[in-house]
Design an enzyme around this catalytic site. Structure first.
Site, mmCIF file in Angstrom:
data_model
loop_
_atom_site.group_PDB
_atom_site.id
_atom_site.type_symbol
_atom_site.label_atom_id
_atom_site.label_comp_id
_atom_site.label_asym_id
_atom_site.label_seq_id
_atom_site.Cartn_x
_atom_site.Cartn_y
_atom_site.Cartn_z
ATOM 1 N N CYS A 1 12.744 6.330 -8.360
ATOM 2 C CA CYS A 1 12.186 5.481 -9.398
ATOM 3 C C CYS A 1 12.681 5.453 -10.701
ATOM 4 O O CYS A 1 12.667 4.604 -11.065
ATOM 5 C CB CYS A 1 10.905 6.118 -10.036
ATOM 6 S SG CYS A 1 9.300 5.288 -10.519
ATOM 7 N N CYS B 1 3.608 11.133 -8.333
ATOM 8 C CA CYS B 1 2.509 10.210 -8.642
ATOM 9 C C CYS B 1 1.662 9.722 -7.881
ATOM 10 O O CYS B 1 0.909 9.804 -7.568
ATOM 11 C CB CYS B 1 2.712 9.711 -9.954
ATOM 12 S SG CYS B 1 3.736 8.316 -9.293
#
Ligand SMILES: Nc1ncnc2c1ncn2[C@@H]1O[C@H](COP(=O)(O)OP(=O)(O)OP(=O)(O)O)[C@@H](O)[C@H]1O
Length: 404
Positions: free
Chosen positions: A101, A199
């Site tokens: 990410c 997440c």
């Protein structure tokens, strides 16, 4: 300077935004909507970009009197992070999605958009520091609070990206200080719990989350001599270093515990062995990148390598090591078809690029392909590579010949 602050709605990026304002910068806040997939959004106090999170970020931006936007990066996030995570597991590797990410979303897609819009830097609430060398070139260093240090997951950043990174809380001595400052500033997020590791996996149960995304194929469990000890329902449910739940009835010849020592996607085989079989002294990495001067600029030759420390997990202790530039893979497919899970395209095991060779002074245990090794010298991140393979023995000359 013009700063775009990435505001997750958590305490760290809220304080980062406040400090950027206090420092006199022209600040704009942006919250990234990273997921629209049902089942990946946590409810309650902390989630992956829930409505609550964006509201929290919005509220803080309001208190700071800065413009605030929500940008939808969910499609990009799905393709580059979630799908990559699934494909890597399908290929028998252990990926680090937070690192991806940072590499592909926060410090790539987001940074590109920020620069295109005329911002000079993006700020985040990461615990890491960008310092400058004598010639003014940026260097990435560990955050002051070593318990919270996030330099490992930022190890993928290159000099060009570091030029535009601003980590306003990286030099703060402790997270407690950040929380106290948030409370003093009246931010309702002052006591918001820290985020979880991944997440998009709501309850943290990675294997259960993957189970309905990767078709399971039964295969064999063998020992290092190739003797068949049992069968498994799907190699993906095993992890290198795993001891419990191996599903083997037959006791080990020496009566000692057995561990998963290898996962071979080509043959769909799980290999088990002793604790000693898990120990490795050499790591070969792919997708190498350098956060500043590469070893060749630091006096290293292919024969000498550089003295450094290597860290193989976000919160593992670094171990003394030497890093070498390995061979350059000139041509390789970007993708290949996974032999176990037909028709699933997975990233190529060895993409084109520079290999990194690392020998460690102390043996490491439970190292899985796909994990990232970040190479440090003291507090400074030198670079990183994705672990492609490991070996029991070092491949390089003895430490006394290693220069740097
Ligand atoms: N959805 C998001 N939108 C905008 N920025 C984000 C988002 N998620 C993470 N970030 C940025 O990346 C940083 C590190 O993210 P991480 O998930 O590790 O959160 P964290 O360390 O708990 O920080 P925070 O307390 O700010 O959530 C955050 O501080 C923030 O700047």
């Amino acid at each position: 300077m013009r700063v775009l602050v990435a505001m997750s709605g958590g305490v760290d990026s809220s304080v980062a935004a406040a400090r950027a304002v206090d420092a006199g910068h022209e600040v704009v806040g942006v919250h990234l909507a990273l997921s629209r997939m049902p089942g990946t959004l946590r409810t309650g106090s902390r989630g992956c970009c829930t409505i609550e999170d964006s509201r929290d970020a919005h509220r803080v931006a309001g208190m700071l009197d800065i413009p605030f936007y929500v940008w939808d990066f969910s499609e990009r996030f799905k393709e580059d992070i979630v799908d990559d995570f699934i494909a890597e597991y399908a290929a028998g590797r252990t990926p680090n999605p937070c690192m991806r990410c940072n590499e592909r979303i926060k410090f790539a897609a987001l940074l590109d958009r920020a620069l295109a819009l005329g911002f000079d830097a993006i700020a985040t609430g990461h615990y890491a520091e960008v310092l400058r060398d004598d010639e003014g070139r940026p260097e990435l260093h560990r955050g002051e609070d070593l318990a919270k240090d996030q330099s490992y997951v930022l190890g993928v950043l290159t000099s060009d990206q570091l030029e535009h990174c601003y980590f306003p809380i990286g030099a703060t001595v402790s997270k407690a200080e950040v929380r106290a400052e948030a409370a003093e500033r009246g931010f309702s997020v002052a006591n918001k719990p820290d985020s979880y590791d991944i997440c998009f996996i709501p309850d943290g149960d990675t294997k259960a989350w993957l189970a309905d995304k990767i078709p399971m194929r039964p295969g064999l469990i063998k020992d290092s001599e190739g003797e068949v000890l049992g069968e498994h329902d799907g190699a993906m449910t095993y992890t290198i270093g795993q001891r419990k739940g191996l599903g083997i009835e037959k006791p080990a010849r020496d009566g000692k515990p057995r561990f998963v020592t290898g996962l071979d996607p080509a043959t769909n085989t799980v290999t088990v062995g002793s604790r000693a079989d898990l120990a490795v002294s050499h790591l070969t990495g792919i997708r190498t990148s350098w956060a500043g001067a590469a070893p060749s600029d630091m006096g290293s030759t292919p024969e000498t390598g550089i003295d450094c420390e290597v860290q193989i997990r976000a919160h593992a202790d670094p171990v003394a090591a030497r890093a070498w530039l390995g061979e350059f893979v000139a041509e390789a497919p970007e993708h290949e078809v996974n032999p176990i899970v037909d028709e699933v395209e997975v990233p190529a095991a060895r993409p084109a690029g520079q290999l990194m060779y690392v020998d460690v002074d102390e043996e490491l245990s439970g190292v899985a392909p796909g994990q990232t090794m970040v190479v440090y010298r003291g507090t400074r991140v030198l670079g990183q590579a994705t672990i492609d393979s490991t070996a029991k023995d070092r491949i390089t000359p003895a430490p006394e010949f290693a220069g740097a």
